[in-house]
Design an enzyme around this catalytic site. Structure first.
Site, PDB file in Angstrom:
ATOM      1  N   GLU B 130      44.158  29.223  44.477  1.00 69.83           N
ATOM      2  CA  GLU B 130      44.085  27.820  44.903  1.00 69.83           C
ATOM      3  C   GLU B 130      43.518  27.765  46.313  1.00 69.83           C
ATOM      4  OE1 GLU B 130      48.038  26.250  44.567  1.00 69.83           O
ATOM      5  OE2 GLU B 130      48.028  26.403  42.370  1.00 69.83           O
ATOM      6  N   SER B 135      45.293  35.344  48.512  1.00 71.02           N
ATOM      7  CA  SER B 135      46.106  36.558  48.487  1.00 71.02           C
ATOM      8  C   SER B 135      47.575  36.194  48.338  1.00 71.02           C
ATOM      9  CB  SER B 135      45.892  37.355  49.783  1.00 71.02           C
ATOM     10  OG  SER B 135      44.577  37.861  49.815  1.00 71.02           O
ATOM     11  N   GLY B 243      44.284  45.299  34.321  1.00 75.31           N
ATOM     12  CA  GLY B 243      43.132  45.520  33.446  1.00 75.31           C
ATOM     13  C   GLY B 243      41.869  44.954  34.061  1.00 75.31           C
ATOM     14  N   ARG B 245      41.139  44.652  37.152  1.00 73.74           N
ATOM     15  CA  ARG B 245      40.662  45.488  38.262  1.00 73.74           C
ATOM     16  C   ARG B 245      39.890  46.699  37.748  1.00 73.74           C
ATOM     17  NH1 ARG B 245      46.252  44.411  41.637  1.00 73.74           N
ATOM     18  NH2 ARG B 245      45.574  42.304  42.255  1.00 73.74           N
ATOM     19  N   GLU B 366      39.884  39.397  42.394  1.00 73.52           N
ATOM     20  CA  GLU B 366      40.868  40.151  41.600  1.00 73.52           C
ATOM     21  C   GLU B 366      41.817  40.908  42.527  1.00 73.52           C
ATOM     22  OE1 GLU B 366      40.061  41.485  37.863  1.00 73.52           O
ATOM     23  OE2 GLU B 366      38.306  40.219  37.553  1.00 73.52           O
TER      24      GLU B 366
END
Lengths: 267, 382
Positions: B130, B135, B243, B245, B366
């Site tokens: 958002e 992070s 997954g 990453r 990601e």
């Protein structure tokens, strides 16, 4: 489909047609070939299925999808690494694979391949053999024709289209020849060699690649088929084409003819 | 150009993985590579190519049967990415959203969505980030308040890949109290009243994928679209990222591999001071460093993928380590490849600059590579 003739039940050839597709592992078409020690350097060089053989496999798989063929058998003659090519054929849709294994480094030539194929065909009796028209490493373009000769089967080479007639007992093959297109008709069993425009081979899907490892792969030796694979042709030398040199501009036709005759030695 | 045996990406692969790699590379060479430049410059969203990739099985590698291992999927995506990093990365993000539905949603939702998503007939977007929570994802603010049969969603998501074009949005939103434990995962379909999108972002790379904000204004979604249970959303999102990453790292590997191959070819051809660039020791040193870095990254990514396949407890940390390593190193490789091309490397006619631009964002999304360090340290200091 059954046709009852008296007390004999005959299954139409459509349902039982077995198609054999010999495939060859060759240096990949995109690789820049180098000659090392008088031989084409194949160590650490990318290999793949001969492109014309991919077209042959694709055609056979399409025949199965159209229910004209019941089974597609991929076969290769080569050392252990040749199995990769069979896996690709299985991933594309072939049902089972046969590896005629020869020692690593053993030279295999078209006549010997044709003899091995003849022995296999006489044992397993496929109704149709589709080969690539030529392998891109030796460009021999002989194996299909030799096989037809050895078996005394009809051959339809350089096929750009294969159709079936007469309840799949005959094939109508359009061939690309110098003069244009020619259509030949042949009864099965027959040999067909695939040309570039016969089809566009599919990419194997991930599910089919994974299913391939469950499909049967049989290994046999030339001895099992009673065939001597000693090469019958000696290769005297292998060299790279001469390095490209710059062109020359000429002032007149006479000068051109003179150079072609006396410098290039081509006329 | 034959890649030397020292950077042979086929080394050590199973027969099946070799077949996957070879198929994916052939696909990349023919269906992606010839168009990647045009797609980047025109910001084309290549739905046809994506559908073809999905038809081959790349639309839901971990979800639609037969399921591909994380390792083999990484091999496949690496090969595809040599043709177009942006397009391949997009399908991996779609895969991640599909995985959440497949792994945590009930059969009704799975049957409704997975078949269409696997074929890329419908496209899915993963919505976590958002404007106020990147992070700090655990503090996201998009709220989902239960009112009778519906959740009413309010808030917005930023930087959503596929946002505005995708059909299905897998949305992490707050159903409970503050922090990660108050977050749930809800599937929202395009066309739901109250769901709208921001403008298409203008990006440095990843231009074959549309990126937009996803906005919820009193957006009512049936409670039956809840994935799993309330309060599980954050955990699902984090697991999915493991997954994700691996896959985005695999895309980095592919881009760097292609950039390195281009650099080798160029330095062999380009002559200065009477000899090819590659005859200079400094250039040789540079190429050797790039190859070493690439091989190290590739081994880490494939190893981490195996950890994920083996469900080892520290798999998430392995994935973070591989992502940190591969995305950083592969960007540097692509960047160096530009330098080795000299002035030509700066022209859009040459692909190296696109690999560099496309790979740059892998160091950010990601989970930033800074967050990756935190994930790794947390595992180390347990």
């Amino acid at each position: 489909m059954y046709a009852r003739r008296g007390f004999v039940l005959a299954v139409s050839s459509e349902m039982s047609l077995r198609v054999l597709v010999p495939v060859k592992r060759v240096v990949d078409y995109a690789v820049k070939i180098r000659v090392v020690g008088g031989k084409v350097d194949t160590a650490n060089v990318k290999h793949s299925m001969n492109p014309f053989d991919e077209i042959a496999v694709e055609e056979a798989v399409r025949l199965k999808e159209k229910k004209t063929a019941a089974e597609v058998i991929a076969l290769t003659v080569g050392p252990a690494k040749s199995q990769e090519t069979l896996r690709t054929a299985l991933a594309m849709g072939a049902d089972n694979a046969v590896h005629i294994e020869v020692p690593e480094g053993q030279e295999i030539q078209p006549l010997q391949v044709a003899k091995l194929l003849r022995a296999y065909v006489e044992k397993e009796k496929p109704g149709l053999v589709i080969l690539g028209k030529q392998a891109i490493d030796d460009d021999a373009g002989q194996t299909g024709q030799l096989l037809a000769g050895l078996l005394n089967w009809p051959q339809a080479t350089f096929a750009s289209k294969i159709e079936f007639a007469d309840a799949a007992k005959k094939i109508l093959v359009t061939r690309e020849i110098d003069g244009g297109l020619e259509t030949v008709e042949a009864p099965l069993p027959a040999i067909v060699t695939a040309d570039l425009r016969l089809n566009e081979p599919r990419y194997a899907t991930l599910p089919n690649i994974m299913k391939a490892k469950k499909k049967p792969l049989t290994k046999i030796t030339p001895a099992d088929l009673g065939v001597d694979i000693t090469p019958s042709i000696d290769v005297l030398s292998v060299s790279e084409p001469p390095k490209r040199v710059g062109g020359k501009k000429v002032e007149s036709v006479d000068e051109l003819v003179d150079k072609l005759k006396n410098e290039a030695g081509v006329i | 150009m034959a890649m030397a045996s020292v950077n042979n990406w086929s080394e050590g692969l199973s027969d099946e993985a070799l077949e996957i790699q070879s198929m994916a590379k052939a696909f990349a060479d023919k269906e992606l590579a010839p168009y990647m430049t045009e797609w980047d410059i025109n910001e084309t969203y290549p739905l046809d190519a994506l559908r073809k990739m999905a038809q081959l099985g790349f639309g839901a590698t971990s979800s639609a049967a037969p399921v591909l291992s994380r390792h083999d999927a990484a091999v496949g995506f690496e090969a595809l990415a040599t043709g177009c990093v942006s397009t391949t990365a997009f399908i991996t993000v779609h895969n991640m959203a599909v995985w959440i539905i497949d792994t945590f949603a009930n059969d009704t939702l799975r049957e409704r969505y997975i078949p269409h998503l696997a074929t890329f007939d419908k496209v899915a977007s993963y919505c976590l980030t958002e404007p106020g929570a990147g992070s700090d994802a655990g503090n996201l603010a998009t709220s989902a308040v239960k009112k009778g049969d519906h959740y009413i969603l309010n808030g917005s998501k930023a930087f959503i890949s596929g946002g505005g074009d995708s059909d299905v949005y897998v949305v992490m939103c707050r159903t409970g109290g503050p922090g990660p434990k108050g977050i749930s995962c809800i599937v929202v379909e395009k066309g739901t009243p109250g769901l709208s999108f921001g403008k298409k972002e203008k990006k440095v790379g990843w231009n074959s994928q549309p990126t937009r904000a996803v906005i919820f204004e009193d957006c009512a979604v049936p409670v039956t679209n809840l994935v799993g249970k309330e309060g599980q959303g954050f955990s699902m999102a984090m697991q999915a990222l493991n997954g994700g990453r691996i896959n985005v790292s695999a895309c980095s590997l592919g881009g760097a591999h292609a950039a390195l191959e281009a650099a080798i070819e160029h330095t062999n051809i380009r002559k200065q001071f009477g000899k090819p660039l590659a005859d200079n020791q400094s250039i040789q040193f540079k190429l050797a460093e790039m190859a070493t870095s690439l091989v190290a990254s590739r081994l880490m990514v494939r190893y981490a993928a195996k950890q994920l396949d083996g469900k080892t407890p520290a798999a998430g940390a392995w994935a973070a380590m591989a992502k940190l390593q591969a995305t950083d190193k592969c960007f540097e490789i692509a960047n160096e490849a530009i330098q080795l091309h000299g002035g030509y490397g700066y022209l859009k006619d040459y692909k190296v600059q696109q690999y560099m631009r496309d790979l740059r964002v892998h160091q950010i999304l990601e989970g930033t590579n800074q967050i990756m360090r935190l994930v790794i340290a947390r595992e180390m200091l347990k």
